[in-house]
Design an enzyme around this catalytic site. Sequence first.
Site, mmCIF file in Angstrom:
data_model
loop_
_atom_site.group_PDB
_atom_site.id
_atom_site.type_symbol
_atom_site.label_atom_id
_atom_site.label_comp_id
_atom_site.label_asym_id
_atom_site.label_seq_id
_atom_site.Cartn_x
_atom_site.Cartn_y
_atom_site.Cartn_z
ATOM 1 N N ARG A 71 46.517 35.723 34.165
ATOM 2 C CA ARG A 71 46.796 34.818 35.031
ATOM 3 C C ARG A 71 45.009 34.994 34.739
ATOM 4 O O ARG A 71 43.642 35.679 35.149
ATOM 5 C CB ARG A 71 47.344 36.218 36.222
ATOM 6 N N GLY A 116 42.065 33.931 38.382
ATOM 7 C CA GLY A 116 41.911 33.459 39.503
ATOM 8 C C GLY A 116 41.066 32.369 39.437
ATOM 9 O O GLY A 116 40.791 31.129 39.465
ATOM 10 N N THR A 152 37.051 40.986 45.291
ATOM 11 C CA THR A 152 36.173 40.837 44.295
ATOM 12 C C THR A 152 34.378 40.669 45.032
ATOM 13 O O THR A 152 34.237 41.086 46.469
ATOM 14 C CB THR A 152 36.299 39.094 44.947
HETATM 15 N N1 ASP Z 1 40.209 35.225 44.295
HETATM 16 C C1 ASP Z 1 39.745 36.986 43.865
HETATM 17 C C2 ASP Z 1 41.487 36.314 43.013
HETATM 18 O O1 ASP Z 1 42.147 35.511 43.135
HETATM 19 C C3 ASP Z 1 41.033 37.904 44.349
HETATM 20 C C4 ASP Z 1 40.025 38.636 45.524
HETATM 21 O O2 ASP Z 1 39.205 37.758 45.916
HETATM 22 O O3 ASP Z 1 40.403 39.519 45.939
HETATM 23 O O4 ASP Z 1 41.120 36.219 42.136
#
Ligand code: ASP
Length: 335
Positions: A233, A235, A205
Site C-alpha cells: 500500500r 499513501g 507523518t
Molecule cells: N498520509 C499518510 C498515509 O496515508 C499517513 C499520515 O499522514 O498519517 O500514508
Amino acid sequence: MKRTLAALCLLIPSTHLLAQAPEKPGAEVVLTKADAPTWSLAIHGGAGVIDKSMPEEKKKEYFAALERALNLGKGMLAKGASAVDTVEAVVKNLEDDPKFNAGKGAVFTHDGEHEMDAAIMDGSTLACGSVAGLKTVKNPISLARLVMEKSKHVFFAGPGAEKFADEMKVERAGPDYFFVQERYDQLQAELKDEAAGNVPKKFGTVGAVALDTHGHLAAATSTGGLTNKRFGRIGDVPVIGAGTYADDRSCAISSTGVGEQFIRHTVARTISARVQFAGLSLEEAAKQTIAELAPGDGGIIAVGKDGRIALVFNSAGMFRGAANSAGRFDVAIWE
Ligand code: ASP
C-alpha cells in the site's frame, strides 16, 4: 456524498499576516515589502485524534521536538539556506525522532514490517523526487532528494527504490533500528480494533514547507504510512500533487491524514491550483480543499509565495509549528 466543513477546520496564520487576509476569496492582497516575511517555515508531525489527556511529560517532549525541528529550519533559512536544503534537513530531523511516524518511528504494517514513503519538491523548477515502500533506508527523505537530483525519474518504489538506495550508498538500517515498542503496541491495538470494525483515527507523518530568502518554495513529507496497512500500500505522501507539492507561482504544501482521501482529492495540487488559477488566498484555498474531505481525515501545512502560512486541519489535532522572519515562532497540537 454531501459533506459540510466546518467549524472543525482550523486556520492559524501569524497575527500580523492575519490582518492582511483578503475580505473575500479572490480579493487582491498586496503585502508591502515591510510586511512580507523574507522567509517562512511550517512543519507538521501528523494529524488525527491526539489524546488531550496525554501525560504532561509526553506533551512537553512533543513540543520540544517540534521546537527543535523548527529551530533547525529557522537557523538555516535565516542564514540564507535554500528552501530545499531546509525542508530536507527538518524532515530528516523528525525522521530520526521515534515519536513521529517516519524513519525511526515508522509504524508497523499488517505483516509486522515497515514500509516508508517520502517525497520532496523544489518549487523553483518543479523538480521532484519520491520513494515508496522502503524497508531499509534510515532517512527516506534524503533518498527522495537523490531521486530528484541524481536520477532522470521522479518516483521509485519497492525493490527498485532499495536498489537505487544501494547505488546511492545511503545509510541503511535493519528491523532492530525501526523497532519501537509503542508502535508495535499500536499495531496490536489496531488489529483488535479492525476485528471489532473500528475505523483508525490516528495518523502520523512528518512534513516541512518553506519559503527561502531567494524567493523559492519547497515541500518535503515522509511517513511510515498507516498502521496495519496491507502489502504494498502506498499513501499520498510520495504522490506528487496529493501529499506533497511546491510551485513558486503559488505555494508549497505537505499533507497528513488518510492518504487514500488525499490522493482522491489531489489535495496539495488542488490547493495550489486554487491559489494560482482561482485567485483564492492560501487560507481560503486550503480551507475549501480540506472541507471537501470527510471530517477527521487530516490536514495540511502550507507556505505561500508571499510567505503567508496556513495550518489547516479537520481532525481533532495536528502536531505543527510555524516560524518566519517577522518573529513568528509557535508550536501547537490541538486548537
Ligand atoms: N498520509 C499518510 C498515509 O496515508 C499517513 C499520515 O499522514 O498519517 O500514508
